[in-house]
Design an enzyme around this catalytic site. Structure first.
Site, PDB file in Angstrom:
ATOM      1  N   ARG A 230       9.139  19.227  28.766  1.00 13.81           N
ATOM      2  CA  ARG A 230      10.384  19.270  28.012  1.00 13.81           C
ATOM      3  C   ARG A 230      10.331  18.149  26.987  1.00 13.81           C
ATOM      4  NH1 ARG A 230      11.427  23.797  29.472  1.00 13.81           N
ATOM      5  NH2 ARG A 230      13.241  24.489  30.657  1.00 13.81           N
ATOM      6  N   GLU A 259      15.281  19.728  19.862  1.00 13.99           N
ATOM      7  CA  GLU A 259      14.593  21.009  19.652  1.00 13.99           C
ATOM      8  C   GLU A 259      15.576  22.001  19.050  1.00 13.99           C
ATOM      9  OE1 GLU A 259      11.659  22.216  22.725  1.00 13.99           O
ATOM     10  OE2 GLU A 259      12.955  23.969  22.842  1.00 13.99           O
ATOM     11  N   HIS A 278       8.541  26.262  21.407  1.00 11.97           N
ATOM     12  CA  HIS A 278       8.849  26.504  22.826  1.00 11.97           C
ATOM     13  C   HIS A 278       8.414  27.920  23.239  1.00 11.97           C
ATOM     14  CE1 HIS A 278      11.685  25.063  26.231  1.00 11.97           C
ATOM     15  NE2 HIS A 278      10.812  25.930  26.718  1.00 11.97           N
TER      16      HIS A 278
HETATM   17  C1  DGY Z   1      11.323  27.656  31.391  1.00 14.95           C
HETATM   18  O1  DGY Z   1      11.081  28.594  32.147  1.00 14.95           O
HETATM   19  O2  DGY Z   1      11.819  26.606  31.800  1.00 14.95           O
HETATM   20  C2  DGY Z   1      11.006  27.827  29.954  1.00 14.95           C
HETATM   21  O3  DGY Z   1      11.184  26.658  29.248  1.00 14.95           O
HETATM   22  C3  DGY Z   1      11.844  28.927  29.340  1.00 14.95           C
HETATM   23  O4  DGY Z   1      13.177  28.689  29.569  1.00 14.95           O
END
Ligand code: DGY
Length: 313
Positions: A230, A259, A278
């Site tokens: 993240r 983001e 992402h």
């Molecule tokens: C997750 O599965 O956490 C991905 O980032 C998509 O949301």
């Protein structure tokens, strides 16, 4: 009457289809403003924030179902305190996310995106064996931070690429060590040893800002940082400085903080960073399975049944 749920619409067509005729979908603004009518479920699609204040505006809520595995946008303790189960989609996106981590590793190490821009541009007039040299992948050392399900899939790919694998995790994972010849290192030793550092950990209070100025300074000047975790696991200002001053060689980011980054952010002007919007789990096959599981979790929760995958808080 159909159960009423709130979702951060628009949802993708697969989810729409799976929910059709089973629930009434209200827009996210209802969760922000509160509702006079009872709301039975929340469906989080694009990581909207959910906290106790919101849950108090929605008394009688039976379930929160998240499309995806990461639930750092949901205050789990607040949901648990109100007895609301939270569902997610673990297990199915590990392969796709690890593939993305490797895509970024290869692209950053071998300067693929920069090369693509050059190959399309006017400056490319003849082949020159001296240009755009990258970093070796085979024979180099990958440091995985977070040896969970995704970390293990990354380790498996690294072995196939003839890389040495070191890792750091809250707990040692002896099975992964045996399967992937992975060597456990302290966090600092991993940073100083690895040629590639890949972040595969969830975002938590422990991992927020894990990679900042101090940690980047410990990495080799030839090292490459890959983030498939993240954005807030990395301090964006520190990373921008480290890349601009070539304190580290390059970065490959599937996630950023914030983001998206503001369009005029200095990180976006650097050649030694490859950024994806992402896309970790973004394959048609994986996203379909995520849709199916998250809808199943939602419908089970609405029916008062245990969820297929419930997040433990
Ligand atoms: C997750 O599965 O956490 C991905 O980032 C998509 O949301």
């Amino acid at each position: 009457m159909l159960p009423r749920i709130i979702a951060d619409t628009p949802l993708n067509p697969v989810i729409e289809e799976l929910l059709a005729g089973k629930v009434e979908i209200l827009p996210w603004v209802v969760a922000l403003d509160g509702s006079r009518e009872p709301i039975d479920g929340l469906y989080t699609y694009g990581h909207p924030q959910v906290d106790g204040e919101m849950l108090d505006r929605l008394p009688g809520l039976k379930v929160i179902s998240n499309y995806g595995v990461g639930v750092d946008h949901i205050r789990l303790a607040d949901a648990a305190a109100r007895g609301i189960p939270v569902g997610n989609t673990p297990g199915i996106l590990d392969g796709a996310t690890a593939d993305m981590g490797f895509t970024l590793l290869l692209a950053a190490g071998r300067r693929l995106v920069e090369g693509d821009r050059y190959a399309r541009g006017g400056e490319f007039t003849r082949y020159d064996p001296g240009y755009m040299l990258g970093r070796e992948i085979h024979g180099s050392t990958l440091g995985i931070i977070g040896m969970g399900r995704i970390g293990r899939q990354v380790a498996k790919r690294a072995r196939a690429f003839d890389m040495n694998v070191v890792y750091h995790n809250r707990r040692r994972d002896e099975q992964a060590e045996a399967l992937y010849s992975a060597r456990y290192l302290s966090f600092i030793d991993l940073l100083t040893t690895a040629d590639y550092v890949m972040l595969c950990c969830p975002l938590s209070e422990e991992t927020r800002g894990l990679i900042g100025r101090e940690q980047l300074a410990l990495m080799k000047r030839t090292a490459i940082l890959i983030n498939i975790a993240r954005g807030p696991v990395v301090n964006t200002a520190a990373l921008t400085e480290a890349l601009a001053s070539q304190q580290i060689y390059a970065a490959g980011l599937d996630v950023t903080d914030p983001e998206p980054l503001p369009r005029d952010h200095p990180l976006l002007k650097l050649n030694n960073v490859t950024i994806a919007p992402h896309l970790g789990s973004a394959t048609e096959q994986t996203r379909r399975q995520m849709a199916e599981i998250s809808v199943e979790n939602l419908l089970l929760g609405l029916a008062g049944e245990p969820l297929k995958h419930q997040v433990l808080s």
